[in-house]
Design an enzyme around this catalytic site. Structure first.
Site, PDB file in Angstrom:
ATOM      1  N   ASP A  86       6.573  -7.555  -0.941  1.00  0.00           N
ATOM      2  CA  ASP A  86       5.767  -6.326  -1.000  1.00  0.00           C
ATOM      3  C   ASP A  86       5.280  -6.014   0.413  1.00  0.00           C
ATOM      4  OD1 ASP A  86       4.156  -4.210  -1.701  1.00  0.00           O
ATOM      5  OD2 ASP A  86       2.662  -5.392  -2.776  1.00  0.00           O
ATOM      6  N   GLN A 123      -4.818  -3.170  -3.923  1.00  0.00           N
ATOM      7  CA  GLN A 123      -4.180  -1.937  -4.388  1.00  0.00           C
ATOM      8  C   GLN A 123      -5.223  -0.842  -4.610  1.00  0.00           C
ATOM      9  OE1 GLN A 123      -0.959  -1.271  -4.743  1.00  0.00           O
ATOM     10  NE2 GLN A 123      -0.098  -3.310  -4.404  1.00  0.00           N
ATOM     11  N   CYS A 176      -6.252  19.399   5.131  1.00  0.00           N
ATOM     12  CA  CYS A 176      -6.502  17.955   5.122  1.00  0.00           C
ATOM     13  C   CYS A 176      -5.179  17.193   5.122  1.00  0.00           C
ATOM     14  CB  CYS A 176      -7.304  17.621   3.873  1.00  0.00           C
ATOM     15  SG  CYS A 176      -7.564  15.883   3.595  1.00  0.00           S
ATOM     16  N   CYS A 180       6.367   0.622  -0.422  1.00  0.00           N
ATOM     17  CA  CYS A 180       5.590   1.864  -0.334  1.00  0.00           C
ATOM     18  C   CYS A 180       6.276   2.862   0.592  1.00  0.00           C
ATOM     19  CB  CYS A 180       4.167   1.572   0.121  1.00  0.00           C
ATOM     20  SG  CYS A 180       4.098   0.610   1.620  1.00  0.00           S
TER      21      CYS A 180
HETATM   22  N1  SAH Z   1       1.185  -7.870  -2.585  1.00  0.00           N
HETATM   23  C1  SAH Z   1      -0.163  -7.515  -2.232  1.00  0.00           C
HETATM   24  C2  SAH Z   1      -0.294  -6.914  -0.831  1.00  0.00           C
HETATM   25  C3  SAH Z   1       0.702  -5.880  -0.407  1.00  0.00           C
HETATM   26  S1  SAH Z   1       0.322  -4.993   1.058  1.00  0.00           S
HETATM   27  C4  SAH Z   1      -0.758  -6.604  -3.274  1.00  0.00           C
HETATM   28  O1  SAH Z   1      -0.067  -6.084  -4.149  1.00  0.00           O
HETATM   29  O2  SAH Z   1      -1.972  -6.402  -3.251  1.00  0.00           O
HETATM   30  C5  SAH Z   1       1.228  -5.816   2.289  1.00  0.00           C
HETATM   31  C6  SAH Z   1       0.576  -7.089   2.775  1.00  0.00           C
HETATM   32  O3  SAH Z   1       1.427  -7.630   3.798  1.00  0.00           O
HETATM   33  C7  SAH Z   1      -0.782  -6.911   3.408  1.00  0.00           C
HETATM   34  O4  SAH Z   1      -1.686  -7.797   2.786  1.00  0.00           O
HETATM   35  C8  SAH Z   1      -0.565  -7.314   4.894  1.00  0.00           C
HETATM   36  O5  SAH Z   1      -1.674  -7.962   5.461  1.00  0.00           O
HETATM   37  C9  SAH Z   1       0.607  -8.245   4.774  1.00  0.00           C
HETATM   38  N2  SAH Z   1       1.440  -8.423   5.986  1.00  0.00           N
HETATM   39  C10 SAH Z   1       1.712  -7.512   6.955  1.00  0.00           C
HETATM   40  N3  SAH Z   1       2.565  -8.017   7.847  1.00  0.00           N
HETATM   41  C11 SAH Z   1       2.871  -9.277   7.455  1.00  0.00           C
HETATM   42  C12 SAH Z   1       3.709 -10.305   7.966  1.00  0.00           C
HETATM   43  N4  SAH Z   1       4.430 -10.129   9.065  1.00  0.00           N
HETATM   44  N5  SAH Z   1       3.788 -11.464   7.270  1.00  0.00           N
HETATM   45  C13 SAH Z   1       3.059 -11.656   6.137  1.00  0.00           C
HETATM   46  N6  SAH Z   1       2.239 -10.718   5.611  1.00  0.00           N
HETATM   47  C14 SAH Z   1       2.140  -9.546   6.250  1.00  0.00           C
END
Ligand code: SAH
Length: 453
Positions: free
Chosen positions: A381, A283, A78, A408
């Site tokens: 993030d 998350q 997997c 991440c």
């Molecule tokens: N901080 C949040 C989400 C993190 S995941 C938490 O902890 O739950 C990363 C996020 O970035 C996602 O929601 C995704 O939709 C967003 N994202 C991806 N590319 C982006 C961009 N170019 N500008 C703004 N947001 C973006």
């Protein structure tokens, strides 16, 4: 010289960032999945390149003290777990090392900046989201399971140890419905069929969302499966169908239609109630997210008077969890449904000092900068690809006192930290956080502060 299909003996001395064992044979470095540091193994050579080779584990000659027996019958094929044969302690060590390797080699930073990893309380059953592919095998039979490593081959598996019991029960029930009906399943010749079963679970409220991803809005007997799921699993509070007819690897299509209940489920995170739409990021390991956010808050060192900018805010969770400690919060996110959730989440939790903007983080940050917004603290993030150089430039120009980077992907994090370090920011501390036990992924949160004030 080695040749393909040779059987070789290797001492495994390290792990790659993907979790494969590394062993040397003369001038060559071999990568062997499913091995552990300290193993002596016999492995079969699968592929040779100039300086590296790829091999498959044939026999463990001397086991590493880190080894445990895998408790999943499919863990070696997997694509999900890569550390199921390691003790959790050894896994955490490997993940911290992955962060150290990235920030020292790519980021040119000091290893001493990397603190202890925050381990996860639950190492099984922690996933609150699963996207389970549905397809046909070569014999034309319906299969459901998980993708094999580095492939889109569906490895049949109805029960995953990383998922809560409710997901496995719903998956088995759903499979019972489609198992003898290949005509309902998506394939190159049937673009209307079912593609994925997408499940979400709000741990604190027990609410479950079921989303069926299919090429078309309707399929034969669709109401029979909807009704039987709703009847059998009262935890289902939201049922939707997502329509994705496109020839793409992207799982969700643009259209989501409500079948039953609410268009979202709600969960409690950091004492706040959050609405989560099927499209919005949330998350995956809730309990561990609270510990990640607590560390981010600690690094933000809020005093109450700050303007906080939360870039890539998703449904607003990080910023809203800090809103009581700042004067004002601005969140930016590209997915419209997530921004709708963020606004609603602020309202539902009585948070009045927050504002959310929908758009690309780099463009929105540049607009805010041009408007004269000067955040004291910025939290970022981003997805795995990290930040872009123009966004880093804009952040530096906004000159916040403190920067918190939640990542991440240690490699893109390290690349970005190098750029910040070359500008006016110094990296103060890096904490790895294990959000995804048993998989190769590791999260890290970083505190940076401005050099010249
Ligand atoms: N901080 C949040 C989400 C993190 S995941 C938490 O902890 O739950 C990363 C996020 O970035 C996602 O929601 C995704 O939709 C967003 N994202 C991806 N590319 C982006 C961009 N170019 N500008 C703004 N947001 C973006």
């Amino acid at each position: 010289m080695y040749r393909k299909n040779d059987s070789i003996e290797l001492d495994i001395t390290a792990l790659t960032s993907d979790g494969d064992g590394v062993g040397r044979a003369g001038e060559l470095v071999f990568f062997v999945p499913n091995t552990a540091v300290g193993d002596t193994v016999r492995a079969k050579v699968l592929k040779l390149k100039k300086n590296v080779g790829f091999a498959r584990l044939e026999e463990i000659l001397t086991p590493s003290p880190d080894r445990i027996a895998s408790d999943c019958p499919v863990s070696f094929s997997c694509g999900g777990c890569v550390y199921r044969h390691l003790s959790y302690e050894a896994e955490c060590r490997a993940k911290r090392q992955k962060v150290i390797d990235a920030v020292t080699r790519i980021g040119k930073l000091d290893a001493a900046l990397v603190k202890d990893i925050i381990p996860s309380k639950n190492i099984d059953g922690y996933r609150n989201k699963a996207m389970i592919p549905v397809g046909l095998n070569n014999a034309g039979e319906v299969v459901m399971g998980y993708y094999a490593r580095h492939s889109h081959y569906i490895m049949p598996c109805l029960s995953c140890r990383l998922s809560p019991d409710i997901f496995n029960a719903i998956t088995a029930h759903f499979y019972g419905f489609i198992k003898d009906r290949p005509e309902l399943v998506y394939s190159a010749s049937n673009r209307k069929g079912i593609r994925h079963l997408y499940l979400r679970h709000a741990e604190t409220t027990g609410e479950v969302m079921v989303c069926i991803v299919a090429g078309a809005r309707y399929f034969k007997d669709d109401h029979r499966i909807y009704d039987s799921l709703i009847e059998k699993f009262p935890q289902i509070k939201s049922m939707v169908i997502n329509v994705n007819p496109d020839d793409t690897n992207v799982i969700l299509g643009k259209e989501t239609v409500l079948i039953y209940g609410s268009d979202h489920i709600s969960d409690i995170l950091c004492g706040l109630r959050f609405e989560i739409a099927p499209e919005a990021f949330y998350q995956i390991n809730r309990a561990q997210a609270e510990r990640l956010y607590a560390k981010a808050r600690d690094y933000a060192a809020l005093t109450g008077g700050e303007t906080l900018l939360d870039l890539y805010c998703g449904a607003g969770t990080i910023g809203l969890s800090m809103a009581d400690g700042v004067k004002r919060l601005i969140g930016v996110e590209i997915i419209p449904e997530a921004i709708e959730n963020a606004k609603r989440n602020a309202l539902d939790n009585g948070i009045q000092n927050a504002r959310f903007l929908c758009g690309d983080a780099a463009k929105a940050a540049e607009t805010l900068r041009a408007e004269g917004v000067r955040p004291d603290v910025i939290v970022v993030d981003p997805p795995r690809k990290g930040l872009t150089p123009p966004l880093i430039e804009t952040i530096v120009e906004m000159s916040p006192d403190r920067l918190v980077y939640v990542s991440c992907d240690p490699a893109t994090l390290a690349r970005d930290l190098k750029l910040f370090s070359e500008k006016n920011y110094s990296v103060k501390e890096i904490t790895p956080v294990d959000m995804f036990p048993r998989t190769s992924h590791v999260e890290a949160v970083v505190m940076m502060s401005r050099k010249n004030t």
